[in-house]
Enzyme design. Structure first.
Site, PDB file in Angstrom:
ATOM      1  N   ASP A   1       0.859  -1.168   0.000  1.00  0.00           N
ATOM      2  CA  ASP A   1       0.000   0.000   0.000  1.00  0.00           C
ATOM      3  C   ASP A   1       0.908   1.235   0.000  1.00  0.00           C
ATOM      4  O   ASP A   1       2.083   1.139   0.380  1.00  0.00           O
ATOM      5  CB  ASP A   1      -0.880  -0.047   1.258  1.00  0.00           C
ATOM      6  CG  ASP A   1      -1.611   1.249   1.516  1.00  0.00           C
ATOM      7  OD1 ASP A   1      -2.374   1.682   0.632  1.00  0.00           O
ATOM      8  OD2 ASP A   1      -1.419   1.830   2.605  1.00  0.00           O
TER       9      ASP A   1
ATOM     10  N   ASP B   1      -0.189   5.076   0.920  1.00  0.00           N
ATOM     11  CA  ASP B   1      -0.456   6.043   1.983  1.00  0.00           C
ATOM     12  C   ASP B   1      -0.430   5.367   3.348  1.00  0.00           C
ATOM     13  O   ASP B   1      -1.187   4.426   3.601  1.00  0.00           O
ATOM     14  CB  ASP B   1      -1.825   6.689   1.782  1.00  0.00           C
ATOM     15  CG  ASP B   1      -1.914   7.490   0.498  1.00  0.00           C
ATOM     16  OD1 ASP B   1      -1.449   8.632   0.494  1.00  0.00           O
ATOM     17  OD2 ASP B   1      -2.437   6.954  -0.493  1.00  0.00           O
TER      18      ASP B   1
ATOM     19  N   ASP C   1      -1.366  -0.707   6.161  1.00  0.00           N
ATOM     20  CA  ASP C   1      -1.408  -0.081   7.483  1.00  0.00           C
ATOM     21  C   ASP C   1      -2.819   0.111   8.020  1.00  0.00           C
ATOM     22  O   ASP C   1      -3.000   0.808   9.027  1.00  0.00           O
ATOM     23  CB  ASP C   1      -0.735   1.301   7.415  1.00  0.00           C
ATOM     24  CG  ASP C   1      -1.613   2.323   6.687  1.00  0.00           C
ATOM     25  OD1 ASP C   1      -2.000   3.331   7.297  1.00  0.00           O
ATOM     26  OD2 ASP C   1      -1.940   2.091   5.503  1.00  0.00           O
TER      27      ASP C   1
END
Length: 215
Positions: free
Chosen positions: A10, A12, A166
């Site tokens: 991922d 961001d 995250d």
């Protein structure tokens, strides 16, 4: 020798701390349209499901959908020109990606950002890394479509790859794609929330992540 042939990241909150730039762009648009600005803590909770949902969450809850679309278009235009002002990689991730590539492990990024923005950030911080962003055609994460498309380009099966993220969106993405997941705790969600959302463990540093990948 790692049991993974590829690691998909991922963007961001996992590779890049983009929150300052997203907040600044959103608050300029909100203020210009007579809406209250949002704090960094609020924006941290709003991100993860694409810019339209970010806009919807940043606006008052009773905002009509046509107004959400209008403000979303303004935000998208604003962020497109201010997406790399204060954005920086998290500690150790640049070196981690390079170590993985030197080890012969394929590396790619799958983001819910518009593809052009995601690709531009990759070109700035991680040149040469395959990046797939939102093309407006394929469903965004947590749908597995873009992850599976990326694996197909790499010639790697889901069971041979690790997905790193995250957030709860990333936990669901890995599950939907049939992949192992590694969830990091330095991004946009706190450790307790991630564990409650289904993370088996929460990784604290890039070095810890390297050890997990290469164990």
């Amino acid at each position: 020798m790692s049991r993974y042939r590829a690691v998909l990241f991922d963007m961001d909150g996992t590779l890049l701390d983009t929150l300052q730039d997203m907040r600044a762009s959103m608050n300029r648009v909100l203020s210009a349209n007579h809406y209250p600005p949002r704090s960094l803590a609020e924006l941290r909770l709003y991100v993860g499901n694409g810019a339209r949902n970010l806009t919807r969450r940043a606006l008052p809850p009773d905002t009509p959908e046509d107004e959400v679309e209008r403000v979303f278009a303004l935000y998208r235009q604003e962020y497109r020109t201010h997406f790399c002002v204060d954005t920086v990689p998290y500690p150790g991730v640049t070196e981690l990606l390079e170590r993985l590539r030197m080890q012969g492990i394929a590396v790619a990024i799958v983001s819910n950002k518009p593809h052009a923005t995601a690709a531009a950030l990759t070109g700035t911080f991680f040149p040469g890394v395959l990046t797939v962003g939102d093309d407006g055609v394929h469903p965004r994460k947590p749908a597995p479509d873009n992850v599976l498309r990326t694996l197909e380009q790499l010639g790697v099966a889901p069971e041979e790859a690790l997905y790193v993220g995250d957030s709860e969106v990333d936990i669901a993405t890995a599950r939907n794609a049939g992949m192992d997941a590694a969830i990091v705790g330095w991004g946009f969600r706190d450790r307790d929330f991630l564990l409650q959302s289904g993370a088996e463990e929460v990784i604290s540093t890039a070095e810890e992540l390297w050890k997990k990948i290469t164990a």
